[in-house]
Design a protein around this motif. Structure first.
Motif, PDB file in Angstrom:
ATOM      1  N   GLU A 321       0.835  -1.190   0.000  1.00 44.03           N
ATOM      2  CA  GLU A 321       0.000   0.000   0.000  1.00 44.03           C
ATOM      3  C   GLU A 321       0.877   1.250   0.000  1.00 44.03           C
ATOM      4  O   GLU A 321       1.964   1.265   0.584  1.00 44.03           O
ATOM      5  N   MET A 322       0.370   2.310  -0.650  1.00 46.44           N
ATOM      6  CA  MET A 322       1.159   3.533  -0.782  1.00 46.44           C
ATOM      7  C   MET A 322       1.455   4.169   0.573  1.00 46.44           C
ATOM      8  O   MET A 322       2.456   4.863   0.743  1.00 46.44           O
ATOM      9  N   ALA A 323       0.577   3.924   1.552  1.00 43.75           N
ATOM     10  CA  ALA A 323       0.805   4.495   2.882  1.00 43.75           C
ATOM     11  C   ALA A 323       2.056   3.916   3.547  1.00 43.75           C
ATOM     12  O   ALA A 323       2.589   4.520   4.493  1.00 43.75           O
ATOM     13  N   TYR A 324       2.502   2.763   3.069  1.00 44.31           N
ATOM     14  CA  TYR A 324       3.662   2.112   3.667  1.00 44.31           C
ATOM     15  C   TYR A 324       4.863   2.101   2.722  1.00 44.31           C
ATOM     16  O   TYR A 324       5.746   1.249   2.852  1.00 44.31           O
ATOM     17  N   MET A 343       8.306  -2.994  -3.930  1.00 40.96           N
ATOM     18  CA  MET A 343       7.957  -4.353  -4.354  1.00 40.96           C
ATOM     19  C   MET A 343       9.148  -5.300  -4.193  1.00 40.96           C
ATOM     20  O   MET A 343       8.977  -6.487  -3.848  1.00 40.96           O
ATOM     21  N   ILE A 344      10.351  -4.798  -4.409  1.00 39.30           N
ATOM     22  CA  ILE A 344      11.555  -5.614  -4.206  1.00 39.30           C
ATOM     23  C   ILE A 344      11.705  -5.975  -2.734  1.00 39.30           C
ATOM     24  O   ILE A 344      11.970  -7.131  -2.371  1.00 39.30           O
ATOM     25  N   LEU A 345      11.525  -4.994  -1.861  1.00 40.43           N
ATOM     26  CA  LEU A 345      11.649  -5.266  -0.428  1.00 40.43           C
ATOM     27  C   LEU A 345      10.574  -6.231   0.060  1.00 40.43           C
ATOM     28  O   LEU A 345      10.818  -7.041   0.965  1.00 40.43           O
ATOM     29  N   ARG A 346       9.402  -6.168  -0.536  1.00 41.29           N
ATOM     30  CA  ARG A 346       8.290  -6.995  -0.066  1.00 41.29           C
ATOM     31  C   ARG A 346       8.388  -8.436  -0.545  1.00 41.29           C
ATOM     32  O   ARG A 346       7.961  -9.365   0.161  1.00 41.29           O
ATOM     33  N   ASN A 386      14.171  -7.626   5.003  1.00 41.54           N
ATOM     34  CA  ASN A 386      14.483  -6.645   3.961  1.00 41.54           C
ATOM     35  C   ASN A 386      14.297  -5.212   4.474  1.00 41.54           C
ATOM     36  O   ASN A 386      15.100  -4.324   4.162  1.00 41.54           O
ATOM     37  N   VAL A 387      13.247  -4.980   5.236  1.00 45.15           N
ATOM     38  CA  VAL A 387      13.060  -3.654   5.827  1.00 45.15           C
ATOM     39  C   VAL A 387      14.175  -3.361   6.816  1.00 45.15           C
ATOM     40  O   VAL A 387      14.648  -2.212   6.935  1.00 45.15           O
ATOM     41  N   LEU A 388      14.632  -4.387   7.527  1.00 43.59           N
ATOM     42  CA  LEU A 388      15.759  -4.218   8.434  1.00 43.59           C
ATOM     43  C   LEU A 388      17.024  -3.805   7.678  1.00 43.59           C
ATOM     44  O   LEU A 388      17.769  -2.919   8.119  1.00 43.59           O
ATOM     45  N   VAL A 389      17.255  -4.415   6.516  1.00 42.95           N
ATOM     46  CA  VAL A 389      18.411  -4.047   5.690  1.00 42.95           C
ATOM     47  C   VAL A 389      18.286  -2.586   5.247  1.00 42.95           C
ATOM     48  O   VAL A 389      19.262  -1.817   5.285  1.00 42.95           O
ATOM     49  N   HIS A 390      17.079  -2.204   4.813  1.00 47.60           N
ATOM     50  CA  HIS A 390      16.837  -0.816   4.405  1.00 47.60           C
ATOM     51  C   HIS A 390      17.107   0.142   5.565  1.00 47.60           C
ATOM     52  O   HIS A 390      17.746   1.190   5.380  1.00 47.60           O
ATOM     53  N   VAL A 416       7.200  -7.649  15.665  1.00 48.54           N
ATOM     54  CA  VAL A 416       7.144  -7.166  14.283  1.00 48.54           C
ATOM     55  C   VAL A 416       7.203  -8.371  13.355  1.00 48.54           C
ATOM     56  O   VAL A 416       8.242  -9.017  13.237  1.00 48.54           O
ATOM     57  N   HIS A 417       6.079  -8.683  12.688  1.00 50.47           N
ATOM     58  CA  HIS A 417       6.001  -9.888  11.866  1.00 50.47           C
ATOM     59  C   HIS A 417       5.557  -9.616  10.427  1.00 50.47           C
ATOM     60  O   HIS A 417       5.564 -10.540   9.621  1.00 50.47           O
ATOM     61  N   THR A 418       5.140  -8.395  10.116  1.00 51.81           N
ATOM     62  CA  THR A 418       4.674  -8.101   8.759  1.00 51.81           C
ATOM     63  C   THR A 418       5.435  -6.912   8.196  1.00 51.81           C
ATOM     64  O   THR A 418       6.135  -6.182   8.921  1.00 51.81           O
ATOM     65  N   TYR A 419       5.286  -6.711   6.896  1.00 55.66           N
ATOM     66  CA  TYR A 419       5.953  -5.611   6.209  1.00 55.66           C
ATOM     67  C   TYR A 419       5.467  -4.272   6.754  1.00 55.66           C
ATOM     68  O   TYR A 419       6.260  -3.358   7.000  1.00 55.66           O
TER      69      TYR A 419
END
Length: 496
Positions: A321-324, A343-346, A386-390, A416-419
């Protein structure tokens, strides 16, 4: 009795019987009333035949004889059919705890000998405390017959005993007798040690600690080892055998590994005493090495599954979603837009995402090991990693192991279990960092000005904290002044 090959159990093999008890009239009644309905009359007949192999007024081992005598006493025809019937009946006795069968190898005769170890029937009170035996007998004879048998075998206490207070008037041993403790009879102790049977040690190990018995160890131990004499002495050193089994159980050692450790140097002293600390240290090395191999195998298998799953056709990509949406870092400007980056991170594996953040395309082994541990041991989802890497890149944090694990542990602790949760987590961390830096800047500027003034006066003093100045006495606040005060109060509370 577990026998996979009937040629390994024949009427030509020799046997002996061991028992260390004598049956009483109560034991015979327990066999007839309680055990016979569960296992059958033929099995009780096998038990009685084995019991009679040794005189009634003696305990220990019977003489070695061929099993042909057993078959003839039980009217079993020599052959495969008779063997199967005998094995079936002994298995029933073993299941209810009246018998244990051991097969021993005698090197001098190069043949196997069967040892039938008999156990006395349980006392009535102990039998009814055994749940699986009680329920088995209930299924055989019925609930009401079982209650009748209990009343017949166990006499109830007289009336009034339940509520009466009892006083123990028994005289202890050492109040009446005195032993000569100054003399230790070495010959007597040696005689008891030589007379001790392997059966004594096996009962204690099998029933109490479920460990390896002396025959199991000595059969696997090398004959040419320099520690052979020490291991043979374990037959009379029950305390050392128990220590070996405690260590083997603690470090999950197999019988083969235990024998290998006992074969190593420095495990025994020159007098044959077991060096427990050395054995425990070597056992710990075995345990750690085995655990390391299991972890490597688990990681290798875990790596294969995602790669195969990613290659399957028709795999659906998860939308964001654009909000995230997360901002595209500067190193990816011109390579992808914001939608493609999120989309790559997800959806991409963390191994591919890591390669994108390292310009050389080769991720250091230390960084890979940390994220591999987070993936396989901490079980964080790929999208969260992936979000952790970012976050590690954009917040300019150190890529050291402690820094990465600190953030990962915080994510685990905050569930924390979801994107989406991971994105909210990074935004909260960024806001907290901005507030901390802003507060530190204000405090640092005020403290610097006061310190400079103090230095100009040639004095060193602590920085003066800002205080709220009072209003004029008997003065009323205007609406504008009141609004200004509310604004400043909100800033002090940290809610700009």
């Amino acid at each position: 009795m577990r026998m996979t090959n009937m040629l390994h159990f024949t009427e030509n093999h020799r046997f002996c019987v061991f028992r260390d008890f004598s049956l009483s009239s109560l034991d015979y009644k327990m066999l007839t009333k309680m055990y016979q309905p569960m296992v059958g009359a033929f099995a009780i007949g096998v038990y009685s035949t084995l019991y009679q192999q040794l005189e009634g007024d003696r305990v220990g081992f019977s003489s070695l004889e061929q099993q042909r005598t057993l078959f003839l006493s039980l009217d079993l025809e020599p052959g495969e059919r008779g063997r199967k019937i005998f094995i079936e009946q002994t298995s029933k006795l073993e299941a209810v705890g009246l018998l244990q069968t051991v097969r021993r190898f005698l090197p001098e005769s190069d043949d196997y000998v069967f040892e039938y170890q008999l156990y006395e029937p349980l006392a009535p009170a102990e039998f009814f405390r055994n749940q699986h035996l009680t329920y088995l007998l209930r299924d055989k004879v019925g609930k009401y017959t079982l209650l009748f048998l209990k009343d017949e075998l166990v006499a109830s206490e007289p009336e009034g005993f339940t509520d009466a207070n009892g006083e123990n008037l028994s005289v202890p041993f050492y109040e009446l007798f005195r032993l000569n403790t100054q003399v230790f009879d070495d010959e007597l102790e040696q005689g008891f040690a030589e007379a001790a049977t392997t059966r004594d040690s096996k009962v204690k190990l099998d029933v109490v600690s479920k460990g390896f018995a002396y025959p199991d160890i000595i059969q696997r131990f090398p004959r040419g080892s320099r520690n052979r004499d020490y291991v043979e002495a374990l037959k009379y050193r029950q305390d050392q055998l128990v220590e070996i089994n405690i260590i083997a159980k603690k470090y999950e050692l197999t019988l083969k590994e235990t024998c290998a450790l006992l074969d190593e140097d420095s495990v025994f002293d020159e007098d044959g005493s077991l060096r427990r600390d050395v054995l425990q240290y070597k056992a710990n090395l075995y345990f750690r090495q085995g655990k390391k191999r299991e972890d490597e195998l688990e990681r290798g298998l875990a790596k294969v599954v995602p790669l195969r799953a990613g290659d399957e056709e028709g795999t659906e990509e998860m939308a964001v979603e654009m909000a995230y949406y997360l901002e595209v870092p500067a190193i990816f400007q011109g390579q992808c837009d914001q939608h493609q980056y999120n989309m790559i991170l997800r959806n991409d594996p963390y191994t591919k995402v890591l390669k994108r953040f390292f310009s050389q395309g080769s991720v250091p082994d230390g960084v890979l090991d940390v994220f591999e541990k987070i993936d396989l041991n901490y079980k964080l989802p790929e999208e969260v990693i992936n979000v952790l890497v970012h976050y590690m890149h954009t917040s300019r944090r150190s890529w050291a192991k402690s820094s990465i694990e600190a953030v990962a542990s915080d994510m685990l602790g905050k569930q924390v279990h979801t994107y989406e949760q991971a994105v909210e987590y990074t935004r909260d961390r960024a806001k907290l960092k901005e507030r901390t830096e802003a507060g530190a800047g204000k405090t640092g500027g005020a403290a610097g000005g006061r310190t400079g003034g103090a230095r100009g006066r040639g004095k060193s003093s602590k920085p003066v904290l800002p205080t709220v100045k009072g209003t004029k006495a008997n003065g009323k606040l205007s609406p504008e002044e009141f609004a200004e005060m509310v604004k400043w109060a909100e800033k002090l509370d940290g809610n700009p």
